[in-house]
Write an enzyme that holds these catalytic residues in place. Structure first.
Site, PDB file in Angstrom:
ATOM      1  N   PRO A 209       0.829  -1.208   0.000  1.00 27.68           N
ATOM      2  CA  PRO A 209       0.000   0.000   0.000  1.00 27.68           C
ATOM      3  C   PRO A 209       0.865   1.260   0.000  1.00 27.68           C
ATOM      4  O   PRO A 209       1.843   1.355   0.732  1.00 27.68           O
ATOM      5  CB  PRO A 209      -0.791  -0.133   1.313  1.00 27.68           C
ATOM      6  N   GLU A 210       0.497   2.204  -0.862  1.00 26.03           N
ATOM      7  CA  GLU A 210       1.224   3.463  -0.961  1.00 26.03           C
ATOM      8  C   GLU A 210       0.385   4.572  -0.332  1.00 26.03           C
ATOM      9  O   GLU A 210      -0.656   4.311   0.274  1.00 26.03           O
ATOM     10  CB  GLU A 210       1.547   3.744  -2.430  1.00 26.03           C
TER      11      GLU A 210
ATOM     12  N   ARG B 282      22.647  13.859  -7.310  1.00 29.43           N
ATOM     13  CA  ARG B 282      22.372  12.417  -7.148  1.00 29.43           C
ATOM     14  C   ARG B 282      22.503  11.712  -8.489  1.00 29.43           C
ATOM     15  O   ARG B 282      21.778  12.020  -9.451  1.00 29.43           O
ATOM     16  CB  ARG B 282      20.997  12.184  -6.529  1.00 29.43           C
TER      17      ARG B 282
ATOM     18  N   ARG C  32       1.411 -11.883   4.969  1.00 31.66           N
ATOM     19  CA  ARG C  32       2.869 -11.989   4.898  1.00 31.66           C
ATOM     20  C   ARG C  32       3.561 -11.525   6.178  1.00 31.66           C
ATOM     21  O   ARG C  32       4.767 -11.733   6.345  1.00 31.66           O
ATOM     22  CB  ARG C  32       3.394 -11.162   3.710  1.00 31.66           C
TER      23      ARG C  32
ATOM     24  N   HIS D 258      -4.994 -15.296   9.314  1.00 32.87           N
ATOM     25  CA  HIS D 258      -4.124 -14.127   9.204  1.00 32.87           C
ATOM     26  C   HIS D 258      -4.703 -12.876   9.870  1.00 32.87           C
ATOM     27  O   HIS D 258      -4.189 -11.782   9.660  1.00 32.87           O
ATOM     28  CB  HIS D 258      -3.821 -13.847   7.734  1.00 32.87           C
TER      29      HIS D 258
END
Length: 275
Positions: free
Chosen positions: A2-3, A155, A112, A93
């Site tokens: 998830p972002e 960078r 997970r 889970h």
């Protein structure tokens, strides 16, 4: 994983159910996730009133009385459900239940187990090891072209990889970086040090637009993400490049979307539109 839009969607869904309510009990079904739960985790939270809920990058921050802050990161596969009636028996889970005095259960599920659920003190939350190095929020006034240029200065890495660095900007991940770069006309392979100020201005603008549109769409549901009410996000139907390898670019209609691997992550782009 998830972002920012997915985590923001979760935050907004939790606010009406949790803010100004009291946790009557907390139930854990294992000793921890990516890291162990703090000692007396359930006891410290039980009986506490929730004051407000915020987000920092991909972290949910739930502020409670007694200066406690509950920190939640959903990891790769974590998701949160709001259960109110006919609450089902926990599955394999379902690792944590937060039960309120109003009879609402907030259930944390994580197949997970890469997520993080821990506690911190309000007065030191800004310097907490999980949060202290996170870059500016991309939807806040602290993120602009000047700030981005300073972060990118010198960078020698691809701009796609730079934007995934949470120290440069908070909350961005693979999906929204790919989509923002496409809308900005910037190749994901372009070196960060070679981004002009004009390009940085457009990139900041596109990042804001993409994230706002994704939040309004409830995030993107590809594998694991569901909103706490069980509904799916639908920003995936607005993807222009992500997951479209081999398809004709819908913008230029000249080149096919390509897929490359950068820093172990899939990148999707149009070589004709992005330079």
């Amino acid at each position: 994983m998830p972002e920012l839009p997915e985590v923001e969607t979760v935050k907004r869904s939790l606010v009406p159910h949790l803010e100004n309510t009291v946790l009557s009990s907390v139930i854990t079904r294992r000793k921890g996730l990516r890291i162990p739960f703090p000692e007396q985790f359930c006891q410290k939270l039980s009986g506490k009133k929730i004051i407000n809920i915020t987000r920092r990058g991909k972290y949910l921050l739930i502020y409670l009385e007694k200066d406690l802050v509950l920190i939640i990161h959903l990891g790769m596969s974590g998701h949160i459900r709001v259960l109110q009636k006919n609450i089902p028996v926990p599955s394999k889970h379902d690792h944590i239940d937060f039960v309120t005095q109003n009879g609402v259960t907030i259930r944390y599920n994580d197949p997970r187990r890469f997520g993080i659920v821990t506690l911190a003190k309000r007065e030191t939350i800004g310097s907490h090891k999980l949060l202290r190095n996170i870059g500016p929020e991309p939807l806040s006034n602290s993120f602009n072209a000047v700030v981005l240029m300073k972060k990118l200065n010198g960078r020698n890495i691809a701009i796609k990889c730079a934007l995934l660095d949470q120290k440069i900007v908070a909350g961005l991940g693979n999906i929204y970086v790919s989509e923002s770069l496409f809308r900005s006309g910037i190749s994901p392979k372009r070196l960060s040090k070679n981004i002009s100020f004009k390009k940085a201005e457009k990139l900041v603008k596109m990042i804001r637009i993409v994230l706002t549109d994704a939040i309004n769409a409830g995030g993107s549901t590809l594998n694991d993400h569901r909103r706490p009410d069980g509904k799916l996000g639908y920003f995936q139907y607005q993807f222009l490049v992500y997951g479209k390898n081999g398809e004709l670019c819908g913008y230029c209609e000249k080149a096919k979307i390509q897929k490359i691997i950068q820093a172990g992550r899939s990148t999707f782009f149009c070589s004709n539109c992005q330079r």
